[in-house]
Design an enzyme around this catalytic site. Sequence first.
Site, PDB file in Angstrom:
ATOM      1  N   SER A 117       0.844  -1.194   0.020  1.00 26.86           N
ATOM      2  CA  SER A 117       0.134  -0.061   0.051  1.00 26.86           C
ATOM      3  C   SER A 117       0.731   1.261  -0.156  1.00 26.86           C
ATOM      4  O   SER A 117       1.789   1.323   0.657  1.00 26.86           O
ATOM      5  CB  SER A 117      -0.943   0.094   1.347  1.00 26.86           C
ATOM      6  OG  SER A 117      -1.828   1.297   1.260  1.00 26.86           O
ATOM      7  N   ASP A 118       0.487   2.171  -0.955  1.00 23.64           N
ATOM      8  CA  ASP A 118       0.827   3.643  -0.618  1.00 23.64           C
ATOM      9  C   ASP A 118       0.760   4.254   0.803  1.00 23.64           C
ATOM     10  O   ASP A 118      -0.396   3.801   0.893  1.00 23.64           O
ATOM     11  CB  ASP A 118       0.471   4.565  -1.952  1.00 23.64           C
ATOM     12  CG  ASP A 118       1.335   5.507  -2.391  1.00 23.64           C
ATOM     13  OD1 ASP A 118       2.321   5.498  -2.032  1.00 23.64           O
ATOM     14  OD2 ASP A 118       0.792   6.497  -2.719  1.00 23.64           O
ATOM     15  N   LYS A 119       1.363   5.146   1.196  1.00 24.40           N
ATOM     16  CA  LYS A 119       1.152   5.682   2.505  1.00 24.40           C
ATOM     17  C   LYS A 119       0.133   6.739   2.310  1.00 24.40           C
ATOM     18  O   LYS A 119      -0.984   6.800   2.769  1.00 24.40           O
ATOM     19  CB  LYS A 119       2.336   6.227   3.097  1.00 24.40           C
ATOM     20  CG  LYS A 119       1.910   6.880   4.573  1.00 24.40           C
ATOM     21  CD  LYS A 119       3.129   7.411   5.287  1.00 24.40           C
ATOM     22  CE  LYS A 119       3.833   8.543   4.507  1.00 24.40           C
ATOM     23  NZ  LYS A 119       2.620   9.996   4.834  1.00 24.40           N
TER      24      LYS A 119
ATOM     25  N   THR B  17      -1.503  -1.020  -4.119  1.00 18.55           N
ATOM     26  CA  THR B  17      -2.424   0.164  -4.448  1.00 18.55           C
ATOM     27  C   THR B  17      -1.578   1.652  -4.792  1.00 18.55           C
ATOM     28  O   THR B  17      -0.359   1.464  -4.663  1.00 18.55           O
ATOM     29  CB  THR B  17      -2.867   0.481  -2.801  1.00 18.55           C
ATOM     30  OG1 THR B  17      -1.800   1.214  -2.286  1.00 18.55           O
ATOM     31  CG2 THR B  17      -3.573  -0.582  -2.237  1.00 18.55           C
TER      32      THR B  17
END
Length: 1015
Positions: free
Chosen positions: A448-450, A745
């Site tokens: 996941s992107d932050k 993501t």
Amino acid sequence: MTSTNNHHYAPIRQPSPPATAYFSGFSSDPNAPGHPPEPTPHADAQAHFAYSTTLRRHHVDSTGHAATPIHPDFLADGFTNLLNRAQRAWDEWRGESREGLMENGWTEAGQKESEPPKEGKSAQFASWSIEDTVAHFQTSAQHGLPPAAVHSLREEFGYNEFAVDAPESLVIKFVKTIYESPLNLLLLGSALVSAIMGNIDDAVSITVAILIVLTVGFVQEQRSEKSLEALNKLVPHHCHLIRDGRQNHTLANELLPGDLVTFGVGDRIPADLRIIQATALEIDESSLTGETVPSSKTSNPCPPGVVPLAERNSIAFMGTLVRNGRGSGIVIATGTQTEFGVIFSMMQDVEEKKTPLQLSMDELAQKLSFISFGIIGVICLIGVIQSRGWLEMFTIGVSLAVAAIPEGLPIVTTVTLALGVLRMSRKKAIVKKLPSVEALGCVSVICSDKTGTLTKNELTVTELYTVDELKQLQVGLNHHGRISEALRRTITIGNICNNAFKNNENVTVGQSTDVALLEVVSTFGLTDARPTFNRAVELPFNSENKYMAISGTHEGETRSVVYFKGAIEAILDRCRFYFISDESTPGMDNATRANIVARATASASRGLRVIAMAYAHGTLNAENPAISTASMNNLVFVGFQAMHDPPRPGVSEAINQLHLGGVKVIMITGDAESTALSIAKELGLKVHPSGKGSCLTGKDLDGMNAGDVARRISSGVCVFARTTPRHKMLIVEALQGKGEVVGMTGDGVNDAPALKMADIGISMGKSGTDVAKEAADVILVDDNFATILKAVEEGKSIFHNIQNFISFQLSTAVAALTLITLSTVFKLSNPLNAMQILFINILMDGPPSQSLGVDPADPSVMRKPPRSKDASILSQRIYGRVLFSASMIVLGTLFVYLHELSDGSMSGRDQTMTFTSFVFLDLVSALQNRGLGCGIFQNRMLLITVTTSFVVQLTLIYVPFMQTVFQTEALRARDLSTLLVLAAISFTLHEMRRRWERKVYGSTAGVYEVGEDVA
């Protein structure tokens, strides 16, 4: 060059409401780079449009529903492999004459054959100057089209969309279901033979029964088509339009030749454009030209003459994606007159692709069909040898083939997948492709992107730092008092290196970092410095350089200056001086540099994003920064701004649930290591308390291969900081090399390669760029990581549901074949006639079976590990369930059948008893093949369909007309009670089997055995 007003475009389309009539929530402001808000569709919008990159409007049928699109696979895949499909279509066209789709859906009188597609308008305008293009369309390079011109242009050119062929009528579709099935034709043939031989009653009964079967199947297929059609209602395609000097965010369907359009990084080009302004502009044209390297674009005209498509650098083509920079252009072609439209016109025969699960269902149905045909052939042969009537055996055999062969298996599978996708859409997850539903249940790692996914993407500056000062800010409070010169310069650079803006409602719109840097200007009571700064060149931020630069001059000054903002290490490494005041810029010594790094690290360790500011005197060359007059390695460091991005509510709980379900969560971000680790700990990722061994940076990854990365992940790494697109792809490759099923993501252009490479690419709906959405398989409408949990949960549940209805269908087919085989082998009277067998087929392939596909998600499903992507649908547990369910039906029906045969004859009442006992036991099987964690009242659709089937069965017994068709007799109350008691015993035994399954499989109930062969 002389301009002309003779436009050779498509004929006028029939009047229809503008696209914006079906939407609300448009912004009347200029584009916020990469982050335009999405329009909201009205309730009736889906009856008029299929939203996709191809801008196609649906025809509407008599019921008011949109017709099924002719190319659902093309809608799903977007522009992928476009040239290959077009080449195949072109080859087919050359091989045989066929009727093509005329522009805007019109055909000429007489339906003459289609001519070879002509080239679009880009070849003509590529070599025209900006002035000639503007004059040709009677528009303005600054203000766009005047409002007075829109109406006449709309009448002349219509909408920027493609038309589709009108759908077949329902009558034709129904007739096709009859003659396209050999088994149906055989049954009708047997009815005809019966009529010729004088058996009128049998002929009528068979004909009515087959019509009932066909009607149920037809309704089911229509439902499948409508469900699949709904999958194409994706996010509307939008654009940034300037008309009469006003900037608007509107649907791309509204564009007209002569319109002025602006675009930036991540945008999709909405029509063919003649570029009139370009800043470091690069466009990915791989979907159109096949070139994998983004094409550099310029406003300069191409040389006169024929210019190849890939070399028209002054043209931006419809459907291509902006990879870098920004620009604006004049619309030169819309709809089928675009280069993509020309290719689209050749793509009328593209067949719909089937998903891997559908293919495996087809294969399973084919295998079962061969087995069934073999058994039916033996039954018929034995019957003939026993001197039974050949017409009777033929009719029984064909009816049994209709019932036993699970031809509805692929259809029910498709409906189950499609309905699951629609349920996901209600949970804010749009699944673009059916195969993605299958893969969601297998996801074992989510990368996941932050920013914007795990966090809110609502950045607020909380700290400002210069070498001599650290200023803490309180959220929501303005600062009062004196501001040092260094602090003022830090704020000013963040202000000038900024593309955010305030709209008419005084809301700041733009990239989240830009918005935060602009908001802090008003916090300190300063004014926007950009109106007094003459911007000359912009070097846009990208994930490789990690900085943005702007060059220009301030009003009243002649000396050019370049301002920089970016990651602390990207800026500080280039600094040789630091700023105190205009009169004092001392040299940067090691102690000062170390102090700045320590301050930045301290801020990052608290989860703050650090943006450094610097400047240099000189100018920029956007196309080649290396030859800029400003020295890129002798910058003056001014300070940094640190901003806070709070975690999203519910993300921590979602991560915990995914961990419990055996799904590993990895955070990948461009932020500093200390910032990433701080957020990771706050969110509950499995990070070591000290952070050691839990994080790898981009620099670390530069010296690793996929195997090295895989080993580090196995040893506990779950955070990656300061990454680039290449790093993300390396991480995905490493995980896939370990056999993991990876979900990735992302929302930006830099995320697109990894999104496409991952097993499941997940894009953000609100903040996601068009590039990311095109590459993704799933779009999160609310940009919330917690939505992924719901999607994975739904993906797992869908596969369980597919297993449930397969076990029901197969047990019904096995029971019917076994019963007829035993009665034939032992020379007994046929327990079921042809019409009764056809009714059993309705139960097997009809509503009860489909209802098993909509079992609600089992709450315990997320506590079970992901299934293997190679796991068999027919696991050992499912084989056991099919055998048990079939045995219950066969044993119960045989008990009634043999009891009724005890008097030595088979009357109409006896056959009715046998038929009804089979149906009752089959309905019990339907109820008890629901999910192990699903209560009997939880799937209301299943209860409704089983109850309805029960009532229909009573109708077949007690209504005179139905008695004639299905050759039944009314049963006494005592007979019916006996059959209900038999069904209750079967229900009890099934319940014992369900309890045994839950006990034996325990927490792994419903998990797919990996080691078995795929059926």
